[in-house]
Design a protein around this motif. Structure first.
Motif, PDB file in Angstrom:
ATOM      1  N   UNK A 161       2.105   6.394   8.987  1.00  0.00           N
ATOM      2  CA  UNK A 161       3.295   5.573   8.745  1.00  0.00           C
ATOM      3  C   UNK A 161       3.813   5.759   7.320  1.00  0.00           C
ATOM      4  N   UNK A 162       2.902   5.814   6.340  1.00  0.00           N
ATOM      5  CA  UNK A 162       3.322   6.051   4.955  1.00  0.00           C
ATOM      6  C   UNK A 162       4.009   7.404   4.820  1.00  0.00           C
ATOM      7  N   UNK A 163       3.418   8.417   5.426  1.00  0.00           N
ATOM      8  CA  UNK A 163       3.957   9.773   5.343  1.00  0.00           C
ATOM      9  C   UNK A 163       5.367   9.841   5.943  1.00  0.00           C
ATOM     10  N   UNK A 164       5.573   9.123   7.046  1.00  0.00           N
ATOM     11  CA  UNK A 164       6.890   9.115   7.679  1.00  0.00           C
ATOM     12  C   UNK A 164       7.918   8.402   6.801  1.00  0.00           C
TER      13      UNK A 164
ATOM     14  N   UNK B  57       0.821  -1.216   0.000  1.00  0.00           N
ATOM     15  CA  UNK B  57       0.000   0.000   0.000  1.00  0.00           C
ATOM     16  C   UNK B  57       0.854   1.266   0.000  1.00  0.00           C
ATOM     17  N   UNK B  58       2.189   1.095   0.061  1.00  0.00           N
ATOM     18  CA  UNK B  58       3.103   2.241   0.096  1.00  0.00           C
ATOM     19  C   UNK B  58       4.330   1.930  -0.747  1.00  0.00           C
ATOM     20  N   UNK B  59       4.679   2.859  -1.644  1.00  0.00           N
ATOM     21  CA  UNK B  59       5.852   2.677  -2.505  1.00  0.00           C
ATOM     22  C   UNK B  59       6.792   3.862  -2.310  1.00  0.00           C
ATOM     23  N   UNK B  60       8.091   3.556  -2.203  1.00  0.00           N
ATOM     24  CA  UNK B  60       9.085   4.614  -2.032  1.00  0.00           C
ATOM     25  C   UNK B  60      10.375   4.232  -2.745  1.00  0.00           C
TER      26      UNK B  60
ATOM     27  N   UNK C  79      10.801   0.332  -3.676  1.00  0.00           N
ATOM     28  CA  UNK C  79      10.448  -0.596  -2.604  1.00  0.00           C
ATOM     29  C   UNK C  79       8.959  -0.504  -2.274  1.00  0.00           C
ATOM     30  N   UNK C  80       8.353  -1.667  -2.051  1.00  0.00           N
ATOM     31  CA  UNK C  80       6.957  -1.721  -1.633  1.00  0.00           C
ATOM     32  C   UNK C  80       6.851  -2.091  -0.168  1.00  0.00           C
ATOM     33  N   UNK C  81       6.010  -1.377   0.560  1.00  0.00           N
ATOM     34  CA  UNK C  81       5.794  -1.644   1.980  1.00  0.00           C
ATOM     35  C   UNK C  81       4.298  -1.816   2.216  1.00  0.00           C
ATOM     36  N   UNK C  82       3.956  -2.323   3.385  1.00  0.00           N
ATOM     37  CA  UNK C  82       2.553  -2.441   3.775  1.00  0.00           C
ATOM     38  C   UNK C  82       2.388  -1.839   5.158  1.00  0.00           C
ATOM     39  N   UNK C  83       1.740  -0.672   5.222  1.00  0.00           N
ATOM     40  CA  UNK C  83       1.517  -0.015   6.506  1.00  0.00           C
ATOM     41  C   UNK C  83       0.130  -0.316   7.060  1.00  0.00           C
ATOM     42  N   UNK C  84      -0.681  -1.076   6.302  1.00  0.00           N
ATOM     43  CA  UNK C  84      -2.005  -1.456   6.807  1.00  0.00           C
ATOM     44  C   UNK C  84      -1.884  -2.318   8.057  1.00  0.00           C
TER      45      UNK C  84
ATOM     46  N   UNK D 253     -15.039  -0.502  18.372  1.00  0.00           N
ATOM     47  CA  UNK D 253     -14.137   0.452  17.725  1.00  0.00           C
ATOM     48  C   UNK D 253     -14.283   0.339  16.208  1.00  0.00           C
ATOM     49  N   UNK D 254     -14.332   1.491  15.523  1.00  0.00           N
ATOM     50  CA  UNK D 254     -14.383   1.449  14.059  1.00  0.00           C
ATOM     51  C   UNK D 254     -12.983   1.546  13.457  1.00  0.00           C
ATOM     52  N   UNK D 255     -12.911   1.516  12.120  1.00  0.00           N
ATOM     53  CA  UNK D 255     -11.623   1.450  11.443  1.00  0.00           C
ATOM     54  C   UNK D 255     -10.959   2.787  11.164  1.00  0.00           C
ATOM     55  N   UNK D 256     -11.493   3.857  11.739  1.00  0.00           N
ATOM     56  CA  UNK D 256     -10.924   5.179  11.491  1.00  0.00           C
ATOM     57  C   UNK D 256      -9.466   5.262  11.952  1.00  0.00           C
ATOM     58  N   UNK D 257      -9.190   4.682  13.103  1.00  0.00           N
ATOM     59  CA  UNK D 257      -7.828   4.723  13.640  1.00  0.00           C
ATOM     60  C   UNK D 257      -6.833   3.997  12.761  1.00  0.00           C
ATOM     61  N   UNK D 258      -7.244   2.860  12.205  1.00  0.00           N
ATOM     62  CA  UNK D 258      -6.361   2.121  11.296  1.00  0.00           C
ATOM     63  C   UNK D 258      -6.054   2.945  10.057  1.00  0.00           C
ATOM     64  N   UNK D 259      -7.084   3.592   9.502  1.00  0.00           N
ATOM     65  CA  UNK D 259      -6.889   4.453   8.331  1.00  0.00           C
ATOM     66  C   UNK D 259      -5.876   5.551   8.632  1.00  0.00           C
ATOM     67  N   UNK D 260      -6.010   6.167   9.797  1.00  0.00           N
ATOM     68  CA  UNK D 260      -5.111   7.257  10.177  1.00  0.00           C
ATOM     69  C   UNK D 260      -3.690   6.756  10.418  1.00  0.00           C
ATOM     70  N   UNK D 261      -3.583   5.660  11.141  1.00  0.00           N
ATOM     71  CA  UNK D 261      -2.253   5.144  11.482  1.00  0.00           C
ATOM     72  C   UNK D 261      -1.476   4.715  10.239  1.00  0.00           C
ATOM     73  N   UNK D 262      -2.154   4.050   9.298  1.00  0.00           N
ATOM     74  CA  UNK D 262      -1.426   3.631   8.099  1.00  0.00           C
ATOM     75  C   UNK D 262      -0.981   4.840   7.280  1.00  0.00           C
ATOM     76  N   UNK D 263      -1.799   5.900   7.287  1.00  0.00           N
ATOM     77  CA  UNK D 263      -1.437   7.121   6.560  1.00  0.00           C
ATOM     78  C   UNK D 263      -0.228   7.796   7.201  1.00  0.00           C
TER      79      UNK D 263
END
Length: 288
Positions: free
Chosen positions: A259-262, A92-95, A102-107, A247-257
């Motif tokens: 991590x990708x940004x970092x 879900x993340x390429x850099x 490189x491909x990573x998965x921050x999900x 708990x809904x999935x909002x936190x997962x969406x935010x956390x993966x974003x």
């Protein structure tokens, strides 16, 4: 005077009409004090992937996210995968690093971090999780749970799909069951955590529930629904009715974003600022 860098980020997928990624990453850019753009690359044809990735190699782009239907497809265009991306089989993340794409998965870490944060201090018995669904989202969730030490049981309408996922990880504490089992309250009592990775209950079909509406959930069970629109699905309403932690999935969406940004920028940004912006957006949409 050194010219200020303009970060060029984006998302590959199709369709992308309802993506919140631009909102999240523009918020992150502002929070980090950076200048840049986050563009949606809606690609109906897989053959459009390679030319876009070439822009990462040439420096025209600095980073890309990937969403459905290309999380697996994109791996064949890359030079390498991180440990988690290789294990999950999806990116879900390429850099660009060291002359390699490189491909990573921050999900997976995004889910794992939000799970720990959301249920911190909440007492529960056992470490056996029931995961509903066996698609791409389930792969990331199962991987995150396994590396955190959970025993996991997969339930999917297509048993063959659940078995394939289980075989791909080959963990002794990963099992499968038939879908009908989740309708049995005595079966559910075995689990301290239930995670819904299916789209059942997602807008606009908000009246749907992956479980029977009258089923009894064990009191004290942790219920995590990856859906965040609506913010309180029928499943989460059922959980609260049964005195389960929901708990809904909002936190997962935010956390993966985050991590990708970092990974792209090297900057840590505030999850809470991004949460406030996204919750405001979701609330305005639910009011329509």
């Amino acid at each position: 005077m050194k010219k200020r860098k303009i970060w060029r980020l984006g998302l590959i997928g199709y369709p992308l009409d309802h993506s919140y990624s631009p909102l999240l990453h523009q918020t992150a850019l502002v929070d980090a004090g950076l200048t840049g753009t986050y563009t949606l690359y809606s690609l109906p044809d897989p053959q459009q992937i390679a030319p876009l990735l070439e822009k990462l190699r040439t420096g025209e782009l600095d980073g890309l996210n990937v969403t459905i239907p290309y999380k697996k497809e994109v791996t064949r265009y890359l030079d390498g995968l991180t440990t988690s991306a290789h294990a999950i089989g999806a990116v879900n993340t390429i850099f660009w690093k060291g002359g390699m794409l490189i491909g990573d998965n921050t999900d997976a870490p995004g889910f794992g971090q939000d799970l720990e944060h959301s249920f911190r201090g909440y007492s529960h018995s056992g470490n056996h999780a029931l995961v509903l669904g066996a698609g791409g989202a389930a792969c990331s969730v199962v991987y995150a749970l396994l590396i955190q030490g959970w025993a996991v049981t997969l339930a999917a309408r297509r048993v063959s799909q659940a078995m394939l996922l289980s075989e791909s990880f080959n963990y002794p504490n990963l099992h499968t069951t038939h879908w009908e089992a989740v309708s049995n309250p005595s079966f559910l009592k075995k689990f301290s955590l239930l995670v819904n990775t299916t789209p059942v209950g997602m807008a606009p079909l908000i009246d749907q529930n992956p479980l029977a509406a009258d089923i009894t959930l064990p009191a004290g069970m942790l219920v995590y629904d990856l859906i965040y629109n609506p913010q309180k699905t029928r499943l989460l309403q059922l959980a609260e009715k049964n005195n389960a932690k929901a708990i809904n999935g909002l936190g997962m969406l935010l956390q993966q974003a985050v991590l990708s940004f970092e990974i792209w920028t090297g900057k840590k940004v505030s999850v809470e600022k991004m949460r406030q912006v996204l919750e405001k957006k979701l609330e305005s949409e639910e009011e329509r």
